[in-house]
Motif scaffolding. Structure first.
Motif, PDB file in Angstrom:
ATOM      1  N   PRO A  28       0.822  -1.211   0.000  1.00 37.79           N
ATOM      2  CA  PRO A  28       0.000   0.000   0.000  1.00 37.79           C
ATOM      3  C   PRO A  28       0.853   1.256   0.000  1.00 37.79           C
ATOM      4  O   PRO A  28       2.049   1.221   0.303  1.00 37.79           O
ATOM      5  N   ASN A  29       0.217   2.373  -0.319  1.00 39.27           N
ATOM      6  CA  ASN A  29       0.882   3.667  -0.231  1.00 39.27           C
ATOM      7  C   ASN A  29       0.630   4.364   1.088  1.00 39.27           C
ATOM      8  O   ASN A  29       1.337   5.319   1.428  1.00 39.27           O
ATOM      9  N   GLY A  30      -0.386   3.936   1.828  1.00 45.19           N
ATOM     10  CA  GLY A  30      -0.673   4.604   3.080  1.00 45.19           C
ATOM     11  C   GLY A  30      -1.661   3.841   3.933  1.00 45.19           C
ATOM     12  O   GLY A  30      -2.230   2.824   3.523  1.00 45.19           O
ATOM     13  N   LEU A  31      -1.851   4.351   5.151  1.00 46.15           N
ATOM     14  CA  LEU A  31      -2.707   3.743   6.158  1.00 46.15           C
ATOM     15  C   LEU A  31      -3.503   4.830   6.858  1.00 46.15           C
ATOM     16  O   LEU A  31      -2.984   5.911   7.148  1.00 46.15           O
ATOM     17  N   ALA A  32      -4.774   4.556   7.127  1.00 47.34           N
ATOM     18  CA  ALA A  32      -5.623   5.463   7.903  1.00 47.34           C
ATOM     19  C   ALA A  32      -6.510   4.616   8.808  1.00 47.34           C
ATOM     20  O   ALA A  32      -6.719   3.424   8.555  1.00 47.34           O
ATOM     21  N   TYR A  33      -7.039   5.239   9.864  1.00 48.99           N
ATOM     22  CA  TYR A  33      -7.953   4.530  10.767  1.00 48.99           C
ATOM     23  C   TYR A  33      -9.137   5.433  11.095  1.00 48.99           C
ATOM     24  O   TYR A  33      -8.957   6.614  11.433  1.00 48.99           O
ATOM     25  N   SER A  34     -10.336   4.873  10.980  1.00 51.56           N
ATOM     26  CA  SER A  34     -11.547   5.602  11.347  1.00 51.56           C
ATOM     27  C   SER A  34     -12.111   5.048  12.640  1.00 51.56           C
ATOM     28  O   SER A  34     -12.596   3.907  12.668  1.00 51.56           O
ATOM     29  N   PRO A  35     -12.097   5.828  13.732  1.00 49.67           N
ATOM     30  CA  PRO A  35     -12.703   5.354  14.983  1.00 49.67           C
ATOM     31  C   PRO A  35     -14.220   5.299  14.901  1.00 49.67           C
ATOM     32  O   PRO A  35     -14.857   4.611  15.700  1.00 49.67           O
ATOM     33  N   PHE A  36     -14.799   6.014  13.933  1.00 46.02           N
ATOM     34  CA  PHE A  36     -16.255   6.016  13.778  1.00 46.02           C
ATOM     35  C   PHE A  36     -16.735   4.746  13.082  1.00 46.02           C
ATOM     36  O   PHE A  36     -17.865   4.316  13.283  1.00 46.02           O
ATOM     37  N   ARG A  37     -15.857   4.151  12.273  1.00 45.51           N
ATOM     38  CA  ARG A  37     -16.204   2.922  11.558  1.00 45.51           C
ATOM     39  C   ARG A  37     -15.439   1.718  12.079  1.00 45.51           C
ATOM     40  O   ARG A  37     -15.611   0.603  11.565  1.00 45.51           O
ATOM     41  N   ASN A  38     -14.573   1.950  13.085  1.00 46.67           N
ATOM     42  CA  ASN A  38     -13.768   0.863  13.652  1.00 46.67           C
ATOM     43  C   ASN A  38     -13.072   0.076  12.551  1.00 46.67           C
ATOM     44  O   ASN A  38     -13.200  -1.152  12.448  1.00 46.67           O
ATOM     45  N   ALA A  39     -12.304   0.786  11.729  1.00 46.23           N
ATOM     46  CA  ALA A  39     -11.690   0.115  10.589  1.00 46.23           C
ATOM     47  C   ALA A  39     -10.416   0.812  10.155  1.00 46.23           C
ATOM     48  O   ALA A  39     -10.302   2.046  10.231  1.00 46.23           O
ATOM     49  N   PHE A  40      -9.455  -0.008   9.709  1.00 42.37           N
ATOM     50  CA  PHE A  40      -8.277   0.491   9.016  1.00 42.37           C
ATOM     51  C   PHE A  40      -8.571   0.578   7.521  1.00 42.37           C
ATOM     52  O   PHE A  40      -9.354  -0.222   6.981  1.00 42.37           O
ATOM     53  N   TYR A  41      -7.898   1.518   6.864  1.00 44.47           N
ATOM     54  CA  TYR A  41      -7.972   1.646   5.412  1.00 44.47           C
ATOM     55  C   TYR A  41      -6.558   1.727   4.857  1.00 44.47           C
ATOM     56  O   TYR A  41      -5.705   2.435   5.411  1.00 44.47           O
ATOM     57  N   VAL A  42      -6.295   0.992   3.782  1.00 49.13           N
ATOM     58  CA  VAL A  42      -5.050   1.144   3.032  1.00 49.13           C
ATOM     59  C   VAL A  42      -5.420   1.435   1.585  1.00 49.13           C
ATOM     60  O   VAL A  42      -6.549   1.162   1.155  1.00 49.13           O
ATOM     61  N   TRP A  43      -4.476   1.989   0.847  1.00 49.63           N
ATOM     62  CA  TRP A  43      -4.740   2.312  -0.552  1.00 49.63           C
ATOM     63  C   TRP A  43      -3.454   2.200  -1.365  1.00 49.63           C
ATOM     64  O   TRP A  43      -2.348   2.209  -0.807  1.00 49.63           O
ATOM     65  N   ALA A  44      -3.620   2.095  -2.661  1.00 51.74           N
ATOM     66  CA  ALA A  44      -2.473   2.051  -3.567  1.00 51.74           C
ATOM     67  C   ALA A  44      -2.848   2.710  -4.880  1.00 51.74           C
ATOM     68  O   ALA A  44      -3.994   2.656  -5.313  1.00 51.74           O
ATOM     69  N   PHE A  45      -1.869   3.364  -5.485  1.00 50.64           N
ATOM     70  CA  PHE A  45      -2.089   3.928  -6.807  1.00 50.64           C
ATOM     71  C   PHE A  45      -1.243   3.177  -7.825  1.00 50.64           C
ATOM     72  O   PHE A  45      -0.347   2.411  -7.475  1.00 50.64           O
TER      73      PHE A  45
END
Length: 388
Positions: A347-364
């Motif tokens: 992935p290119n990055g990592l984020a976390y949403s406490p409102f959705r209780n979830a990690f997100y990764v992405w890639a371009f």
């Protein structure tokens, strides 16, 4: 379990958020329907037709599985660096993404599709490859966006993305930093992309001046600035013999070397105790408890994936980063444990949403010509920090 610091990520990975297409290895992601949970990398060219932005794709993540949530962005025509950024608002349930040439999109209140931003009358058109977003903690509808290549380098919105205005003529910005200690938000820094250039604005972004001339020679790419107050700034640099973290207390007239060695990505200033953390280019982690004057080693090289140089603080004070999987530390980065399955691509990055209780990764993806957004460009992993 605790992870061995050396064995976690020994390969040298250079696929940063703002990388140019010619300097990064090409990865091809699946462009099949985003309703599938498959994240198998495709060996074929991405030639599927663009999906309609009016799509009503339904995605319901399964616990313990990386699930594609690109939804109606799938197939959107773009270019090298197509889906360049995913950002999570700290104060509400809102995710923001940037698609090069196409603009910014948001998912709010649990929505499983993405809605265009910047559609209000008189809004500037934001078509850059988004590189960073800074949210104003005191003005709920204000945030700043930076980006590279197309259009302007820094934009501001005061209505939560309905309209944007370009700030001055600065361009090609790897990151923007704002003096949030000043109620008027007058001091901003912009780090130039793949160049030795850092730009200062003292009037809220109306005008900019290059203050990199006082830096020592061979500091490398001055991509990552951090404003501490109107006179005190940090600057993280990379890819040169004198790369490191530089500090100024006189608005950039003079700089002192606070840490010797390349660093990657934006520094994290922990909300829990004010500690500053920075990922190093070899995949280590350093920290400062004195506003960047001195830095100490926290995690050894190859512990973190410097190709995805994002460090996230969870609401309970734990730290999260990327190695072969998401890794979490509950002791300020000294030891790490893997959570969830391995990530199916770099992935290119990592984020976390406490409102959705979830990690997100992405890639371009990078390459020549039109490059549509892949179905698995954004992946989600459910993770409730309260139960871990």
């Amino acid at each position: 379990m605790r992870l061995n610091a050396v064995s976690l990520f020994s390969a040298s990975l250079v696929l940063g958020l703002a990388a140019c297409g010619g300097s990064s290895p090409k990865i091809t992601l699946s462009t099949t329907s985003s309703t599938s949970t498959s994240t198998t990398l495709s060996t074929k060219a991405t030639t599927s037709a663009p999906a309609s932005l009016a799509s009503t794709t339904t995605l319901r993540p399964v616990t313990g599985t990386w699930t594609p949530v690109t939804a109606n962005l799938t197939g959107l025509p773009s270019e090298c660096g197509n889906l360049s950024l995913v950002s999570v608002r700290p104060d509400r349930d809102m995710l923001t993404v940037s698609v090069a040439l196409r603009g910014m999109f948001a998912s709010e209140k649990g929505a499983e599709t993405w809605t265009p931003l910047g559609v209000g009358g008189g809004s500037a058109t934001v078509i850059n490859r988004g590189s960073s977003i800074v949210y104003d903690p005191d003005r709920p509808n204000t945030f700043w966006e930076s980006g590279i290549y197309n259009g302007g380098g820094v934009y501001r919105t005061d209505d939560n993305g309905v309209t944007f205005r370009q700030l001055g003529d600065v361009k090609h910005s790897d990151a923007v930093s704002v003096d949030l200690s000043d109620p008027q938000r007058l001091t901003l820094l912009s780090g130039g992309h793949e160049q030795t250039a850092v730009f200062l604005s003292s009037d809220g972004g109306r005008s900019w001046s290059d203050i990199s001339g006082s830096l020592p020679k061979d500091v490398g790419f001055t991509s990552q600035p951090l404003v501490i107050d109107s006179r005190t700034y940090l600057l993280g640099t990379a890819e040169a013999s004198n790369a490191g973290i530089y500090r100024t207390t006189d608005r950039g007239n003079t700089w002192s070397l606070a840490y010797k060695g390349s660093v990657k990505g934006r520094p994290l200033v922990a909300k829990s105790d004010g500690t500053m953390y920075w990922i190093t280019s070899p995949g280590g982690l350093i920290k400062s408890v004195d506003r960047g004057v001195t830095w100490t080693n926290v995690a050894n090289v190859n512990t973190l994936n410097s190709g995805a140089p994002y460090l996230v603080e969870l609401p309970n004070g734990s730290l999260a980063a990327v190695a072969r999987s998401v890794i979490v530390s509950s002791d300020h980065g000294a030891t790490w444990r893997s959570v969830g399955p391995g990530i199916p691509y770099l992935p290119n990055g990592l984020a976390y949403s406490p409102f959705r209780n979830a990690f997100y990764v992405w890639a371009f993806e990078c390459g020549g010509g039109t490059i549509p957004v892949a179905a698995n460009a954004i992946l989600r992993l459910e993770y409730d920090y309260n139960t871990q």
